[in-house]
Structure formats: C-alpha cells, structure tokens
Design a protein around this motif. Structure first.
Motif, PDB file in Angstrom:
ATOM      1  N   THR A   1       0.829  -1.205   0.000  1.00 57.55           N
ATOM      2  CA  THR A   1       0.000   0.000   0.000  1.00 57.55           C
ATOM      3  C   THR A   1       0.867   1.259   0.000  1.00 57.55           C
ATOM      4  O   THR A   1       0.611   2.205  -0.751  1.00 57.55           O
ATOM      5  N   ARG A   2       1.909   1.278   0.850  1.00 59.01           N
ATOM      6  CA  ARG A   2       2.790   2.450   0.896  1.00 59.01           C
ATOM      7  C   ARG A   2       3.489   2.668  -0.443  1.00 59.01           C
ATOM      8  O   ARG A   2       3.614   3.803  -0.911  1.00 59.01           O
ATOM      9  N   ALA A   3       3.928   1.561  -1.068  1.00 59.74           N
ATOM     10  CA  ALA A   3       4.604   1.672  -2.360  1.00 59.74           C
ATOM     11  C   ALA A   3       3.653   2.211  -3.425  1.00 59.74           C
ATOM     12  O   ALA A   3       4.038   3.030  -4.268  1.00 59.74           O
ATOM     13  N   MET A   4       2.393   1.759  -3.384  1.00 58.31           N
ATOM     14  CA  MET A   4       1.417   2.214  -4.363  1.00 58.31           C
ATOM     15  C   MET A   4       1.113   3.699  -4.174  1.00 58.31           C
ATOM     16  O   MET A   4       1.047   4.466  -5.139  1.00 58.31           O
ATOM     17  N   ARG A   5       0.940   4.124  -2.928  1.00 62.88           N
ATOM     18  CA  ARG A   5       0.668   5.538  -2.652  1.00 62.88           C
ATOM     19  C   ARG A   5       1.839   6.406  -3.106  1.00 62.88           C
ATOM     20  O   ARG A   5       1.637   7.492  -3.663  1.00 62.88           O
ATOM     21  N   LEU A   6       3.054   5.919  -2.883  1.00 64.18           N
ATOM     22  CA  LEU A   6       4.232   6.682  -3.305  1.00 64.18           C
ATOM     23  C   LEU A   6       4.268   6.812  -4.824  1.00 64.18           C
ATOM     24  O   LEU A   6       4.558   7.897  -5.349  1.00 64.18           O
ATOM     25  N   ARG A   7       3.962   5.735  -5.541  1.00 62.80           N
ATOM     26  CA  ARG A   7       3.935   5.800  -7.011  1.00 62.80           C
ATOM     27  C   ARG A   7       2.896   6.815  -7.474  1.00 62.80           C
ATOM     28  O   ARG A   7       3.133   7.583  -8.411  1.00 62.80           O
ATOM     29  N   LEU A   8       1.757   6.818  -6.824  1.00 59.84           N
ATOM     30  CA  LEU A   8       0.709   7.763  -7.198  1.00 59.84           C
ATOM     31  C   LEU A   8       1.159   9.207  -6.967  1.00 59.84           C
ATOM     32  O   LEU A   8       0.936  10.077  -7.816  1.00 59.84           O
TER      33      LEU A   8
ATOM     34  N   VAL B   1      -1.407   2.009 -11.498  1.00 60.75           N
ATOM     35  CA  VAL B   1      -2.350   1.677 -10.427  1.00 60.75           C
ATOM     36  C   VAL B   1      -3.761   1.730 -11.003  1.00 60.75           C
ATOM     37  O   VAL B   1      -4.071   2.604 -11.820  1.00 60.75           O
ATOM     38  N   SER B   2      -4.613   0.817 -10.584  1.00 68.49           N
ATOM     39  CA  SER B   2      -5.979   0.806 -11.098  1.00 68.49           C
ATOM     40  C   SER B   2      -6.723   2.045 -10.626  1.00 68.49           C
ATOM     41  O   SER B   2      -6.431   2.607  -9.557  1.00 68.49           O
TER      42      SER B   2
END
Length: 203
Positions: free
Chosen positions: A16-23, A50-51
């Motif tokens: 989740t943290r990695a996805m938020r950072l990518r966003l 990310v979807s």
C-alpha cells in the motif's frame, strides 16, 4: 528432484505504501509536465500503474491527490536538504546555505506546487486545502533557514533578513520556471551571500 521456493510475500502495508508513493510521484511529474488542467486522476493512475479503483480508494478526488503529493514530496525534499546541509564547508557556509535553499525553488516539487497555488487562486475548494499546507511549508522553511544560517532572529533585523532571503530565492525559482536562469541566479546568490555575511556580522 528440485525444490521450488515460494517467493516471500510482500506485506500488505508495504504494498500500500509503495502504491501511494507511485501515485504521488506520478502526480508531481504530471503537474510539472502537463500542468493543473492536464493532470487528471486517470492520467495519474495510468502513469503510476495503479488501477483507477485503487487510486480513488486512497485519494477520492484530484484535489486530495495533488495536495497529498505536494505535501509528501515537500517533506522528502526537506530531508534531502538536511543531508545536503551536513556537507556544508565552514568557509563560504552562507553561500552554501543559499544554494541549498535556492535548490528547493527550482525542483520539480516547487514547480508542481506552483501549479497548485495558481489553480487555488480561482478554485475555492482547492484553496481551502492549499492554504494550510502553504502556511505550514512557509513556517517550516523559515525555521530551517534560520537554523542553517545559525542566526538569532531576535537580534537586529535578522528576521527580516531571513524573510528577504526566502523571498529572493522564491523569486529566482519563479524566473527559472520559464527559462534556464542558472547563470544569473548564481550571480545574484553570490552578491546576496556577501550582503548577508556583512549584515549578520553587524547584528
């Protein structure tokens, strides 16, 4: 007979943290390249890989996403600034401090924030989100400039000197948003370092 090992599963919290950072990184990149109008949640989710559903779950609106992105990456830039300050030489420290401060205002995060501030001028909803963030960042930057310069704000005109310094580097950053202003910026910072050293010695 071969033994297959199962790859270690990345904990959900880390994913989740990695996805938020990518966003958030994709948001800043988009603001810099496409501006406020061209930065949409669809563009950001595609850039981040990310979807749309996942992106909307964490950031329900474009405003939520861009404010979070600028806030997070500003914090990260501050950490980088602290590491740079650890390498400052004793000689020419003031000029080195000015370089560190000025670098914050020619970074992608600053240009992304600039898009945000301009859009907030005519968007009341966005302005409600941006105002507190801008004030917090302003206070933190001022405090850190005082710390880097190693001055006592209570003496003489030191507080005004710090504010003038920040106004100067911010203005240089605005100039750099339209063209490469590297040479002129270096000359201005050289001159201001001399002025600062003289004024601080007198205070």
């Amino acid at each position: 007979m071969t033994t297959q090992t199962t790859p270690a599963r990345v904990p959900q919290g880390e994913r989740t943290r990695a996805m938020r950072l990518r966003l958030m990184e994709a948001t800043v990149d988009s603001l810099v390249e496409l501006g406020w109008a061209g930065t949409t949640t669809t563009v950001v989710s595609r850039r981040a890989g990310v979807s749309r559903g996942a992106q909307l779950h964490h950031f329900p609106s474009k405003q939520d996403l861009v404010v979070a992105a600028v806030e997070h990456l500003t914090d990260r830039r501050r950490d980088e600034m602290r590491r740079s300050a650890d390498q400052l030489p004793a000689d020419g420290r003031t000029r080195g401090v000015l370089e560190i401060l000025a670098a914050q205002f020619v970074s992608p995060v600053f240009f992304a924030a600039l898009e945000l501030w301009v859009a907030a001028r005519t968007d009341a909803e966005l302005r409600e989100l941006v105002g507190p963030l801008e004030r917090r960042i302003g206070r933190e930057t001022h405090t850190y400039a005082v710390e880097l310069l190693g001055i006592d704000e209570a003496r003489g005109d030191n507080r005004q000197l710090v504010q003038a310094t920040l106004d100067l580097v911010r203005g240089l950053g605005l100039a750099a948003s339209l063209s490469d202003d590297t040479v002129r910026r270096a000359t201005v910072l050289d001159s201001w370092a001399t002025v600062l050293d003289h004024e601080l010695e007198m205070s």
